[in-house]
Structures are given as C-alpha cells and as structure tokens.
Design an enzyme around this catalytic site. Structure first.
Site, PDB file in Angstrom:
ATOM      1  N   ASN A 177       0.957  -1.216   0.022  1.00 16.01           N
ATOM      2  CA  ASN A 177       0.067  -0.155   0.142  1.00 16.01           C
ATOM      3  C   ASN A 177       0.510   1.155  -0.110  1.00 16.01           C
ATOM      4  O   ASN A 177       0.783   2.240  -0.605  1.00 16.01           O
ATOM      5  CB  ASN A 177      -1.011   0.208   1.107  1.00 16.01           C
ATOM      6  N   THR A 193     -14.883  36.873 -32.525  1.00 19.27           N
ATOM      7  CA  THR A 193     -15.915  36.590 -31.198  1.00 19.27           C
ATOM      8  C   THR A 193     -16.978  35.866 -32.119  1.00 19.27           C
ATOM      9  O   THR A 193     -17.230  36.507 -33.045  1.00 19.27           O
ATOM     10  CB  THR A 193     -16.298  37.770 -30.335  1.00 19.27           C
ATOM     11  N   HIS A 194     -17.522  34.825 -31.388  1.00 21.92           N
ATOM     12  CA  HIS A 194     -18.717  34.053 -32.064  1.00 21.92           C
ATOM     13  C   HIS A 194     -18.561  33.600 -33.538  1.00 21.92           C
ATOM     14  O   HIS A 194     -19.231  33.545 -34.168  1.00 21.92           O
ATOM     15  CB  HIS A 194     -19.871  35.113 -31.962  1.00 21.92           C
ATOM     16  N   SER A 237      -6.361  12.462 -49.172  1.00 19.64           N
ATOM     17  CA  SER A 237      -7.633  11.486 -49.029  1.00 19.64           C
ATOM     18  C   SER A 237      -7.138  10.465 -50.247  1.00 19.64           C
ATOM     19  O   SER A 237      -6.598  10.477 -51.223  1.00 19.64           O
ATOM     20  CB  SER A 237      -8.805  12.328 -49.721  1.00 19.64           C
ATOM     21  N   LYS A 297      -7.092  16.990 -51.745  1.00 17.35           N
ATOM     22  CA  LYS A 297      -7.036  17.132 -50.350  1.00 17.35           C
ATOM     23  C   LYS A 297      -5.905  16.970 -49.745  1.00 17.35           C
ATOM     24  O   LYS A 297      -4.848  16.375 -50.082  1.00 17.35           O
ATOM     25  CB  LYS A 297      -8.117  16.153 -49.736  1.00 17.35           C
ATOM     26  N   ASN A 318      -5.295  16.992 -45.604  1.00 24.77           N
ATOM     27  CA  ASN A 318      -6.245  17.209 -44.480  1.00 24.77           C
ATOM     28  C   ASN A 318      -5.295  17.583 -43.175  1.00 24.77           C
ATOM     29  O   ASN A 318      -4.405  17.052 -43.130  1.00 24.77           O
ATOM     30  CB  ASN A 318      -6.791  15.708 -44.270  1.00 24.77           C
ATOM     31  N   GLU A 362      -6.511  17.697 -36.065  1.00 23.73           N
ATOM     32  CA  GLU A 362      -7.772  16.794 -35.713  1.00 23.73           C
ATOM     33  C   GLU A 362      -7.660  15.758 -34.422  1.00 23.73           C
ATOM     34  O   GLU A 362      -8.475  15.658 -33.741  1.00 23.73           O
ATOM     35  CB  GLU A 362      -8.426  16.260 -36.915  1.00 23.73           C
ATOM     36  N   TYR A 394      -6.723   1.961   1.977  1.00 22.96           N
ATOM     37  CA  TYR A 394      -6.642   1.442   0.720  1.00 22.96           C
ATOM     38  C   TYR A 394      -7.543   0.410   0.444  1.00 22.96           C
ATOM     39  O   TYR A 394      -8.109  -0.470   1.183  1.00 22.96           O
ATOM     40  CB  TYR A 394      -5.037   0.696   0.501  1.00 22.96           C
ATOM     41  N   GLN A 428      -6.325   0.760  -7.525  1.00 24.74           N
ATOM     42  CA  GLN A 428      -5.655  -0.051  -8.544  1.00 24.74           C
ATOM     43  C   GLN A 428      -6.081   0.555 -10.115  1.00 24.74           C
ATOM     44  O   GLN A 428      -5.015   0.692 -10.880  1.00 24.74           O
ATOM     45  CB  GLN A 428      -5.709  -1.524  -8.760  1.00 24.74           C
ATOM     46  N   LYS A 444      -4.380   3.463 -12.561  1.00 27.98           N
ATOM     47  CA  LYS A 444      -3.108   3.785 -13.060  1.00 27.98           C
ATOM     48  C   LYS A 444      -3.521   3.807 -14.773  1.00 27.98           C
ATOM     49  O   LYS A 444      -2.752   4.547 -15.548  1.00 27.98           O
ATOM     50  CB  LYS A 444      -2.137   2.456 -12.907  1.00 27.98           C
TER      51      LYS A 444
END
Ligand code: ARG
Length: 461
Positions: free
Chosen positions: A112, A157-158, A279, A285, A287, A292, A319, A324, A327
């Site tokens: 522990n 903005t927006h 692509s 394309k 990408n 992303e 404990y 466990q 992790k």
C-alpha cells in the site's frame, strides 16, 4: 508467486487471477519499484533490521535487475511472468538472485505504501518531461510570433470577425495558456513530492525507521504526516489529470483555431506536408490530421479524469483495490498529453502564413467598426449613441458591398455630420491596432515588448 499464500488453503481461480493482476500495466513502474526498494533496504540497514553486508547484497542484486530491464525484451519478459503485480515481480526476482535474504526486504513495508511511492516517483519523472515539452511549445510560439509581428488578421468573437489583431498577438495568447499549464504542474509537483514510504499498510510501521531521511534520499521534499491518509491519497493523480485536462483543452482550442485558419474558407495559413495527410479518393485534399487528432484526444483525457474522480468518490479509508484503477487512465493521459505537446510544436515549426489573405480578411469584415464609434465618442456623443450610428454606417456599407474605408465623406454625413475627413486615418487597420495601448492590448509596441519578455523568460537569445 503470490505474496500472501499462507492464510489460504485453496488456489485462486484462473479467471480471478487474470482479473486481479495489475502487472499488464504497472510493469511501467519497474524502475521506480526497484529504486524505492534500494532506498528501503538502506533504511532497514540503518535501523539494524538487516546487516550492512545483507544490504549491500540486496542493493547489488537490485542494481543488476535494473540493468537487466534496460533492454526492451527483458522488460517485455515481466509481462510473461505469473506475478500479481510489479511489487511481487521485483521481490520474486530478488529472491531468485539472492535466495532467503531477498525475503527480508519487505520487512515493515506494505504494497500500500509501496505502490503510491512508486507512482509518485513515476509522476515526478513525467512532470519534468511535460514541463520541458510545455516550454518547447512556447518557444515555437515565440518564433512564429517574432516573424509575424506585422501580419494583421481578424480577431474573432462568435466566430465573426470582430476586431483586427496580429498573428503575433494570437501566438501570445496561447503562450499565456501554456504558461498557466506550467504553473499548475509546478504547483501539483509541490504537493506530490512528499514521500508516503514507511506508512506501512495504513497505520505506520512498527519498526523504528527514519522516514524523513528515507524521503530525502528519494528526492522527496519531506515525508507524509498521516499513514492512513498516505496510503489512501490519490489527490496527486487527480491533480495531474486535471492539469492534463486543462492543458488538453488549450491544445484542442489551438487545434481548432489552426484547422479553421487552414480551411479553404479562411486560407490564413498553410500547413506543411509533413503533418498532413491526403485523401484516398480526392486528389486535391490535404487534411489537418495532426490537429484533428489533438482536438479529439482531449476527450480521452477528460474521460480519465472523470473516471478517477468517480473511483475515489465515497471510497472509505484507507487502501481499497478500487485504487488499482488509478493507473491505466493516468499512464494513457501522460503519454497522450506529451504526444500532443510534441505534435503541436511540430505543427508550428512548419506553418506558412499567408499575410496578404490575413490582411484582406481583416479589412473585409468591418472589424474596424468600433473605431467609428470611438471616434464619435471623442466628438462628444455617448457611446450608446455612437454605437448606433456606426451600426447604421456598417449596414449602409454592407448594402453597398463596400468596406468602411471606401465610403465617401458625404455618405458618413448621412449618419453624422460630426464625422470629418480624419475618419479615414482613424479606421485604418494600423490605427485600430495602435490605439489599443491599455495593458494586454494589441498595440504593436506592446506585442513587441511581450515577445521580448517571453524570450527572456524562456532563455531565448
Ligand atoms: N496493484 C496494487 C495497486 O495497484 C498494489 C497495491 C496492492 N495492495 C493490496 N493491499 N492488495 O493498487
């Protein structure tokens, strides 16, 4: 080999064994488990629980083990062992090497306090790497910022063009975010770097050991105060995951901005071939995969944070095996965060800025409309009145499909006779920028100064 066979008459079910084992993921902690064990052996020796000769033998064997696991193959071998966890594995290997003496190492210690010590040591090591990567990323932002001080683009903005800014200024905004991430990590490190070793199972160890000296020998600032808390505490995991989540949020916003800047619609920048993909169907394309992926990986990091918070919620002291489950999410998060920081740095290194397109976009979006309102305020109108008039002028310009600077003075006069010929110099993009001299504003000399300060802070000469 299980570390707890004596009390049991019957064998564990194979299904339970598989369910219960943590070796498949906690093998990552092997180095920390061995080095903490070496420190523990010295403590046992200082408290006369083992002799100096015995300690040297244990230490040598553990060092040998440390050497052996340096090769990838050997590390993989850990996984093929039948051990319950990494602590059992280390002890088993030690006993293989030095026989009965190896069985003395666990005196006064519990898994522990051992697991949380290993995990803290591992987190500390990773925090240093994360800090380096956060600094590298800021350096890339600074480089880009320095070469693009004169590139004017619209600020949004927006997602509507709002006011002109510079590309440098945009870079500096992200530097602020990643600076906060650094400070959060350093702060988390302060609380994490306290040693739980010697807490035993939950109530402290019955052997007279010097926990403070033990803590310092492992590079901790001190030892923990309360054993019950020490073996139950996973705050540092939560703090690390929450720091990761905030930083990943920054990285995802950065990704989204750059994906938009790179879109056919904006074309403010061009991403390098080295971090984009094509692509399989559409030959034209290119990408922005790297970005992303960063944007989306934020999701799994949030998932790990929520997961540990839920695991720990209402968990009784001290404990419990539930812990466990701290992790896998943590390990995955630290890797993801580091990968994304490196990838973002790479993206910035190879970015090309289309300054003409940036400028045109800033000119086209009526992002200088606020200047007309401020101009009218200076002529004596209230801001509300001035805002209304400039709105009417913008509407006129929209109907004419013209930018504000190409309206005739007579047109301005339809809306306010307070407007003079000097309006044109007030609404240039340069003038919009230059006026914003309040602290944190986009005025070019301030941006320049901020870059200088950041370079100094990051030791760039
Ligand atoms: N594998 C365990 C974990 O990750 C180690 C501690 C086990 N302690 C125990 N009492 N079973 O939490």
């Amino acid at each position: 080999m299980a570390l707890w066979g004596g009390r049991f008459i019957n064998e564990s079910d194979e299904l339970f064994k598989k369910f219960n084992t943590s070796l498949a993921f906690d093998y990552i902690l092997v180095k920390e488990d061995i080095t903490a064990s070496i420190s523990w052996s010295k403590t046992l020796m200082k408290s006369n629980i083992i002799t100096k000769k015995e300690q040297i033998k244990i230490e040598q064997a553990l060092f040998e083990l440390l050497e052996e696991i340096k090769t990838k193959d050997k590390k993989n071998n850990i996984l093929f062992s039948n051990c319950e966890d990494i602590h059992s594995w280390t002890e088993e290997k030690l006993i293989d090497k030095i026989g009965e003496l190896g069985k003395k190492l666990h005196t006064g210690r519990s898994r522990n306090d051992q697991i949380t010590t290993d995990l803290k040591l591992w987190c500390r090591k990773k925090i240093y790497i994360l800090l380096d990567n956060l600094i590298e990323l800021q350096k890339s932002f600074i480089c880009l910022s320095e070469t693009n001080e004169s590139v004017i683009m619209p600020g949004y903005t927006h997602l509507q063009r709002a006011q002109p800014i510079t590309f440098s200024y945009w870079c500096l905004a992200y530097i602020e975010m990643f600076r906060r991430d650094v400070s959060r990590l350093k702060d988390a490190l302060k609380r994490l770097n306290i040693s739980p070793l010697g807490s035993g199972a939950l109530a402290g160890t019955a052997w007279a050991i010097d926990r403070e000296e033990l803590a310092l020998s492992m590079g901790f600032n001190r030892s923990t105060n309360n054993a019950l808390d020490s073996v139950s505490d996973r705050d540092y995991v939560v703090e690390l995951l929450s720091s990761a989540s905030i930083s990943m949020m920054h990285l995802s916003r950065f990704s989204e901005d750059v994906i938009f800047f790179n879109s056919g619609e904006a074309s403010f920048i061009e991403l390098s071939d080295s971090i984009t993909s094509g692509s399989s169907l559409m030959p034209q394309k290119k990408n922005p995969d790297a970005l992303e992926l960063i944007r989306s990986k934020c999701g799994r990091v949030y998932g790990s944070l929520i997961s540990i918070l839920v695991v720990l919620k209402s968990l009784p002291l001290s404990y419990n095996k539930d812990m466990q489950e701290d992790k896998e999410g943590l390990f995955d998060t630290i890797k993801t965060w580091n990968d994304c920081l490196c990838m973002a740095t790479l993206v910035l290194k190879n970015i090309k800025i289309n300054s003409d397109i940036c400028r045109r976009a800033a000119e086209e979006g009526y992002s200088n409309a606020t200047e007309i309102a401020d101009y009218l305020v200076k002529k004596g109108l209230t801001f509300r009145e001035a805002h209304k008039i400039s709105g009417q002028i913008v509407l006129h310009a929209i109907h004419q499909k013209k930018p504000l600077h190409s309206l005739k003075l007579s047109t301005f006069h339809i809306y306010s006779t307070l407007i003079d010929n000097d309006i044109y110099k007030h609404i240039t993009l340069e003038s919009c920028l230059k006026k914003r001299i309040s602290k944190g504003g986009v005025a070019p000399h301030q941006v320049h100064e901020e870059i200088r300060k950041a370079k100094k802070r990051l030791n760039i000469f």
